[in-house]
Design an enzyme around this catalytic site. Structure first.
Site, PDB file in Angstrom:
ATOM      1  N   ARG A 162      -6.369  10.436 -10.862  1.00 21.68           N
ATOM      2  CA  ARG A 162      -5.808  11.195  -9.528  1.00 21.68           C
ATOM      3  C   ARG A 162      -5.136   9.937  -8.442  1.00 21.68           C
ATOM      4  NH1 ARG A 162      -6.071   9.956  -4.878  1.00 21.68           N
ATOM      5  NH2 ARG A 162      -7.937  11.212  -3.906  1.00 21.68           N
TER       6      ARG A 162
ATOM      7  N   TYR B  73       0.903  -1.349   0.012  1.00 19.38           N
ATOM      8  CA  TYR B  73      -0.073   0.014  -0.037  1.00 19.38           C
ATOM      9  C   TYR B  73       0.964   1.371  -0.026  1.00 19.38           C
ATOM     10  CZ  TYR B  73      -4.234   2.592   1.413  1.00 19.38           C
ATOM     11  OH  TYR B  73      -5.413   3.179   1.477  1.00 19.38           O
TER      12      TYR B  73
ATOM     13  N   LYS C 170      -5.704  -2.229  -2.783  1.00 16.62           N
ATOM     14  CA  LYS C 170      -6.803  -1.945  -1.890  1.00 16.62           C
ATOM     15  C   LYS C 170      -7.528  -3.345  -1.487  1.00 16.62           C
ATOM     16  CE  LYS C 170      -7.278   2.641  -1.668  1.00 16.62           C
ATOM     17  NZ  LYS C 170      -7.323   3.566  -0.509  1.00 16.62           N
TER      18      LYS C 170
ATOM     19  N   ASN D  53      -5.338   7.151   7.588  1.00 13.63           N
ATOM     20  CA  ASN D  53      -5.741   6.462   6.078  1.00 13.63           C
ATOM     21  C   ASN D  53      -7.001   5.691   6.193  1.00 13.63           C
ATOM     22  OD1 ASN D  53      -5.326   4.713   3.748  1.00 13.63           O
ATOM     23  ND2 ASN D  53      -3.549   5.821   3.747  1.00 13.63           N
TER      24      ASN D  53
ATOM     25  N   ASN E  77      -0.805  11.569   0.121  1.00  9.67           N
ATOM     26  CA  ASN E  77      -0.070  10.258  -0.150  1.00  9.67           C
ATOM     27  C   ASN E  77       0.699  10.525  -1.458  1.00  9.67           C
ATOM     28  OD1 ASN E  77      -0.963   8.782   2.300  1.00  9.67           O
ATOM     29  ND2 ASN E  77      -2.795   8.781   1.158  1.00  9.67           N
TER      30      ASN E  77
ATOM     31  N   ASP F 208     -14.289   5.882  -1.886  1.00  8.16           N
ATOM     32  CA  ASP F 208     -13.285   5.657  -0.825  1.00  8.16           C
ATOM     33  C   ASP F 208     -12.566   7.361  -0.484  1.00  8.16           C
ATOM     34  OD1 ASP F 208     -11.930   4.564   0.987  1.00  8.16           O
ATOM     35  OD2 ASP F 208     -10.144   3.922  -0.266  1.00  8.16           O
ATOM     36  N   ASP F 209     -12.303   8.021  -1.623  1.00  5.26           N
ATOM     37  CA  ASP F 209     -11.472   9.133  -1.532  1.00  5.26           C
ATOM     38  C   ASP F 209     -12.219  10.112  -0.715  1.00  5.26           C
ATOM     39  OD1 ASP F 209      -9.123   8.298  -2.617  1.00  5.26           O
ATOM     40  OD2 ASP F 209     -10.414   8.157  -4.327  1.00  5.26           O
TER      41      ASP F 209
ATOM     42  N   GLU G 130     -12.239   4.439  -6.881  1.00  5.26           N
ATOM     43  CA  GLU G 130     -11.165   5.121  -6.228  1.00  5.26           C
ATOM     44  C   GLU G 130     -10.083   6.070  -7.111  1.00  5.26           C
ATOM     45  OE1 GLU G 130     -10.198   3.506  -2.963  1.00  5.26           O
ATOM     46  OE2 GLU G 130      -8.836   5.082  -2.957  1.00  5.26           O
ATOM     47  N   ASP G 131      -9.815   6.998  -6.623  1.00  5.32           N
ATOM     48  CA  ASP G 131      -8.774   7.740  -7.179  1.00  5.32           C
ATOM     49  C   ASP G 131      -9.200   8.305  -8.679  1.00  5.32           C
ATOM     50  OD1 ASP G 131      -7.484   7.410  -4.977  1.00  5.32           O
ATOM     51  OD2 ASP G 131      -5.778   6.652  -5.854  1.00  5.32           O
TER      52      ASP G 131
HETATM   53  N1  LIG Z   1      -5.033   9.708   3.913  1.00  2.48           N
HETATM   54  C1  LIG Z   1      -5.950   9.412   3.137  1.00  2.48           C
HETATM   55  O1  LIG Z   1      -6.677   7.990   3.443  1.00  2.48           O
HETATM   56  C2  LIG Z   1      -6.259  10.003   1.757  1.00  2.48           C
HETATM   57  C3  LIG Z   1      -5.537  10.768   1.427  1.00  2.48           C
HETATM   58  N2  LIG Z   1      -5.818  11.506   0.050  1.00  2.48           N
HETATM   59  C4  LIG Z   1      -4.993  12.284  -0.438  1.00  2.48           C
HETATM   60  O2  LIG Z   1      -5.330  13.619  -0.511  1.00  2.48           O
HETATM   61  C5  LIG Z   1      -4.651  14.469  -1.463  1.00  2.48           C
HETATM   62  C6  LIG Z   1      -5.893  15.229  -2.537  1.00  2.48           C
HETATM   63  O3  LIG Z   1      -6.791  14.107  -3.081  1.00  2.48           O
HETATM   64  P1  LIG Z   1      -8.036  14.786  -3.634  1.00  2.48           P
HETATM   65  O4  LIG Z   1      -8.762  15.679  -2.830  1.00  2.48           O
HETATM   66  O5  LIG Z   1      -8.871  13.857  -4.182  1.00  2.48           O
HETATM   67  O6  LIG Z   1      -7.221  15.678  -4.772  1.00  2.48           O
HETATM   68  P2  LIG Z   1      -7.681  16.976  -5.518  1.00  2.48           P
HETATM   69  O7  LIG Z   1      -6.857  17.213  -6.739  1.00  2.48           O
HETATM   70  O8  LIG Z   1      -9.161  16.743  -5.675  1.00  2.48           O
HETATM   71  O9  LIG Z   1      -7.465  18.053  -4.581  1.00  2.48           O
HETATM   72  C7  LIG Z   1      -6.396  18.784  -4.171  1.00  2.48           C
HETATM   73  C8  LIG Z   1      -6.838  20.115  -3.419  1.00  2.48           C
HETATM   74  O10 LIG Z   1      -5.597  20.612  -2.938  1.00  2.48           O
HETATM   75  C9  LIG Z   1      -5.536  22.052  -3.724  1.00  2.48           C
HETATM   76  N3  LIG Z   1      -4.247  22.532  -3.565  1.00  2.48           N
HETATM   77  C10 LIG Z   1      -3.082  22.168  -4.715  1.00  2.48           C
HETATM   78  N4  LIG Z   1      -2.308  22.668  -4.227  1.00  2.48           N
HETATM   79  C11 LIG Z   1      -2.103  23.535  -3.363  1.00  2.48           C
HETATM   80  C12 LIG Z   1      -1.481  24.335  -2.522  1.00  2.48           C
HETATM   81  N5  LIG Z   1      -0.064  24.709  -2.774  1.00  2.48           N
HETATM   82  N6  LIG Z   1      -1.832  24.751  -1.149  1.00  2.48           N
HETATM   83  C13 LIG Z   1      -3.217  24.686  -1.060  1.00  2.48           C
HETATM   84  N7  LIG Z   1      -4.085  23.942  -1.881  1.00  2.48           N
HETATM   85  C14 LIG Z   1      -3.604  23.373  -2.899  1.00  2.48           C
HETATM   86  C15 LIG Z   1      -6.204  21.854  -4.959  1.00  2.48           C
HETATM   87  O11 LIG Z   1      -6.627  23.051  -5.414  1.00  2.48           O
HETATM   88  P3  LIG Z   1      -6.890  23.516  -7.159  1.00  2.48           P
HETATM   89  O12 LIG Z   1      -8.004  22.295  -7.496  1.00  2.48           O
HETATM   90  O13 LIG Z   1      -7.082  24.811  -7.108  1.00  2.48           O
HETATM   91  O14 LIG Z   1      -5.506  23.044  -7.808  1.00  2.48           O
HETATM   92  C16 LIG Z   1      -7.476  21.115  -4.659  1.00  2.48           C
HETATM   93  O15 LIG Z   1      -8.370  21.664  -4.059  1.00  2.48           O
HETATM   94  C17 LIG Z   1      -3.859  13.177  -2.174  1.00  2.48           C
HETATM   95  O16 LIG Z   1      -2.569  13.349  -2.034  1.00  2.48           O
HETATM   96  C18 LIG Z   1      -4.338  12.122  -1.806  1.00  2.48           C
HETATM   97  O17 LIG Z   1      -3.456  11.159  -1.659  1.00  2.48           O
HETATM   98  C19 LIG Z   1      -6.850  11.152  -0.676  1.00  2.48           C
HETATM   99  C20 LIG Z   1      -7.838  10.155  -0.142  1.00  2.48           C
HETATM  100  C21 LIG Z   1      -7.447   9.391   1.084  1.00  2.48           C
HETATM  101  C1  LIG Z   2      -5.350   6.667   0.503  1.00  2.00           C
HETATM  102  C2  LIG Z   2      -6.072   6.838  -0.684  1.00  2.00           C
HETATM  103  O1  LIG Z   2      -7.079   6.482  -0.857  1.00  2.00           O
HETATM  104  C3  LIG Z   2      -5.331   7.865  -1.486  1.00  2.00           C
HETATM  105  O2  LIG Z   2      -4.513   8.537  -1.028  1.00  2.00           O
HETATM  106  O3  LIG Z   2      -5.977   8.352  -2.444  1.00  2.00           O
HETATM  107 MG   LIG Z   3      -7.527   6.824  -2.962  1.00  2.00          MG
END
Ligand SMILES: NC(=O)C1=CN([C@@H]2O[C@H](COP(=O)(O)OP(=O)(O)OC[C@H]3O[C@@H](n4cnc5c(N)ncnc54)[C@H](OP(=O)(O)O)[C@@H]3O)[C@@H](O)[C@H]2O)C=CC1
Ligand SMILES: CC(=O)C(=O)O
Ligand SMILES: [Mg+2]
Length: 556
Positions: free
Chosen positions: A166, A113, A184, A461, A417, A278-279, A255-256
């Site tokens: 993504r 993972y 997963k 996570n 991540n 999931d996200d 997912e993603d």
């Molecule tokens: N720990 C866990 O279980 C999980 C972690 N994640 C992690 O979350 C992260 C984001 O996923 P997701 O929400 O789907 O992705 P998105 O691309 O949808 O969201 C990213 C967000 O961050 C913003 N952003 C980008 N650069 C910056 C910056 N420098 N400062 C502030 N904000 C910024 C983007 O703005 P803009 O759109 O304007 O670029 C957008 O709003 C990934 O790295 C993923 O691995 C996701 C799911 C589960």
């Molecule tokens: C953990 C997860 O689902 C992600 O980073 O997208």
């Molecule tokens: Mg994910």
């Protein structure tokens, strides 16, 4: 009791599950990863199955085989080698792979993972050995239901599907993103006890806009720009409805996907199809659980909690939505709850006058003079900041120091991540807050000492959530997944955090408990399904026993 059954849905978990028998003998059994035991075949089995002469003399117990595997695993020079080694083991001897994964989950989770799975996706073509999972491309349009018949299993229960746009915080990896559904689903089995035979990883390979991949002759996906718009949507629909037809009991985990598509699919399917994102939803439940546990350390009542998200994409807005629900359960109105949640993204604080707000974050926009992250923290004085940006370094020293200035025990979740995308490291969070931060990260950080005190940073996570949600949902043949199920999952997770863990700064239970955590979550989700009239199997006498009874055991 609710016994509304969809066509093809029988009365209990096991009914209709028998697969066509394939009597295997000799080399065929050794080459069948599900049947193979390697040196674990007994003398009698060797005689009866035509295996004499095909294996070395000594018979190993599964424990001894597992020990051999771990010794070999530990001798590997780097994590990619370890990843390849484990995946090859799975291809040879599935039960041994899951035995080893379950018994060494802390050590192996970072390999199967995040973070290593991210690297494995980036190098997918280079490390490719053996096709695993199901690939659908735009060329399959109109034929998806037919080609699903090529999948060798009659009764699939869990599908994890991505379109690779993504992948973690690594962006568009096209068909190379298949590593994520595979990873997963390994955890669905190891943590959630879902028989691997019932699991199906799916790649909706609709192309990629990653020009590096398109120009790479080794790239193995559909080599075109991403399909978009109506054609894309209709391919996704055809996939979902074909799955429903072929596998009416299956749960689909999205997912993603990139955020607009993630929300589009969630809205389109959440009421009609047993599915979740999931996200958006799994991450939300883990964050709510983490916040509830953190509040036990800081002593802040839930109804007073103020949270500021950095990033306003699918993960962050999903968390905000469920947190709002949790605050409402604590007695606030929806309007009051929303006021306790703010967002900052790349362009600063989400203020009402901005023209780039989305349907998911517009309700949280505020009127404020603050613009940048630090001034927004000073003004709002959040108890917690939660990063879901995919951008490392965004929890800078100034950000963490500002949090430490406004809160005695600042809650800092760097959830992006893999590890190199985390908003800050555990060491930075502790150092910059003089050891006061309550920290969690999406990918693991090692325990560390700061000023003579040992800290065990928690891993925030969604792996804590999705296996249990899936297990609970399919154990009772839920017709859909509700927000209340995710709140129930969050509570079940938070309830497992012991006081002594909180004292070491760890707000999630040990990963070694994942199987029992998933069982607790599954029970909570299944109970919710009965409560909300969403379960399609009759209520059993003992729900926990029923769920435990369906959990996969890899022992020979
Ligand atoms: N720990 C866990 O279980 C999980 C972690 N994640 C992690 O979350 C992260 C984001 O996923 P997701 O929400 O789907 O992705 P998105 O691309 O949808 O969201 C990213 C967000 O961050 C913003 N952003 C980008 N650069 C910056 C910056 N420098 N400062 C502030 N904000 C910024 C983007 O703005 P803009 O759109 O304007 O670029 C957008 O709003 C990934 O790295 C993923 O691995 C996701 C799911 C589960
Ligand atoms: C953990 C997860 O689902 C992600 O980073 O997208
Ligand atoms: Mg994910």
């Amino acid at each position: 009791m609710n016994s509304r059954l969809a066509p093809g849905v029988s009365m209990s978990y096991h009914e209709g599950m028998a697969e066509r028998e394939r009597p295997l003998r000799g080399m065929d059994i050794i080459h069948d990863s599900r049947s193979n035991k390697g040196t674990g075949f007994t003398r009698e089995e060797r005689r009866n199955l035509g295996l004499r002469g095909l294996l070395p003399y000594q018979i190993s117990s599964q424990e001894l085989q597992a020990q051999r595997v771990m010794e070999n695993f530990r001798r590997k020079e780097n994590n990619m080698e370890r990843y390849i080694f484990l995946r090859s083991l799975e291809e040879r001897n599935e039960r041994l792979f899951f035995r080893v994964l379950m018994d060494n989950i802390r050590e192996l989770l970072p390999i199967v993972y995040t973070p290593t799975v991210g690297q494995a996706c980036q190098q997918f073509a280079n490390i490719f050995r053996h096709a695993k999972g199901f690939y659908i491309t735009p060329e399959d349009k109109g034929h998806i239901r037919d080609i699903l018949n090529n999948w060798p299993v009659e009764d699939v229960r869990i599908i994890v599907v991505t379109d690779g746009e993504r992948i973690l915080g690594l962006g568009d990896l096209g068909a190379n993103g298949m590593g994520i559904p595979i990873g997963k689903l390994s955890l669905y089995t190891a943590a959630g006890g879902i028989d691997p035979l019932r699991c199906m990883p799916v790649m909706l390979d609709v192309g990629t806009d990653n020009t590096e991949l398109l120009n790479d002759p080794l790239y193995m996906g559909w080599p075109h720009a991403r399909l978009r718009g109506r054609e894309y949507q209709s391919l996704v629909e055809e996939f979902v409805f074909s799955v429903q037809d072929k596998y009416p009991k299956a749960l689909i985990q999205f997912e993603d996907f990139a955020t607009p598509n993630a929300y589009h699919h969630l809205k389109r399917f959440r009421q009609a199809v047993l599915s979740f994102n999931d996200d958006i939803q799994g991450t939300a439940a883990v964050a709510v659980a983490g916040l509830k546990a953190a509040l036990r350390i800081s002593g802040t009542p839930l109804r007073d909690l103020r949270v500021m998200f950095l990033g306003a994409g699918s993960a962050a807005t999903g968390m905000a939505h469920l947190l709002t629900r949790a605050l409402m359960e604590a007695g606030l109105s929806e309007g009051e709850a929303r006021k306790q949640v703010q967002f900052v993204d790349e362009h600063g604080l989400l203020i009402s006058s901005r023209k780039d707000l989305t349907p998911q974050n517009i309700e949280y926009s505020v009127d404020s003079e603050a613009r940048d992250f630090v001034s927004a923290i000073r003004e709002f004085e959040p108890h917690a900041i939660i990063g879901a940006t995919g951008v490392p370094g965004t929890f800078s020293r100034e950000v963490v120091e500002s949090m430490a200035a406004v809160q005695q025990r600042p809650i800092i979740f760097a959830l992006s991540n893999p590890t190199d995308r985390a908003e800050c490291s555990a060491a930075q969070a502790y150092e910059w807050s003089s050891g006061r931060a309550i920290f969690a990260s999406g990918s693991p950080f090692q325990p560390l000492e700061y000023e003579g005190k040992r800290f065990e940073p928690a891993q925030g996570n969604n792996v804590y959530i999705f296996p249990g949600v899936g297990l609970g949902a399919i154990s009772v043949a839920a017709s859909r997944i509700s927000d209340s199920m995710f709140l129930a999952a969050a509570d079940a997770l938070a309830a497992r955090v012991k006081q002594e863990q909180l004292e070491r700064g760890s707000i999630f239970p040990p990963l070694t408990e994942l199987r029992n955590i998933s069982l607790d979550i599954a029970e909570a989700v299944a109970l919710k399904a009965y409560e909300q009239n969403l379960a399609r199997y009759p209520h059993p006498d003992d729900l926990r026993e029923l769920i435990q009874g369906v959990m996969y055991d890899p022992s020979y």
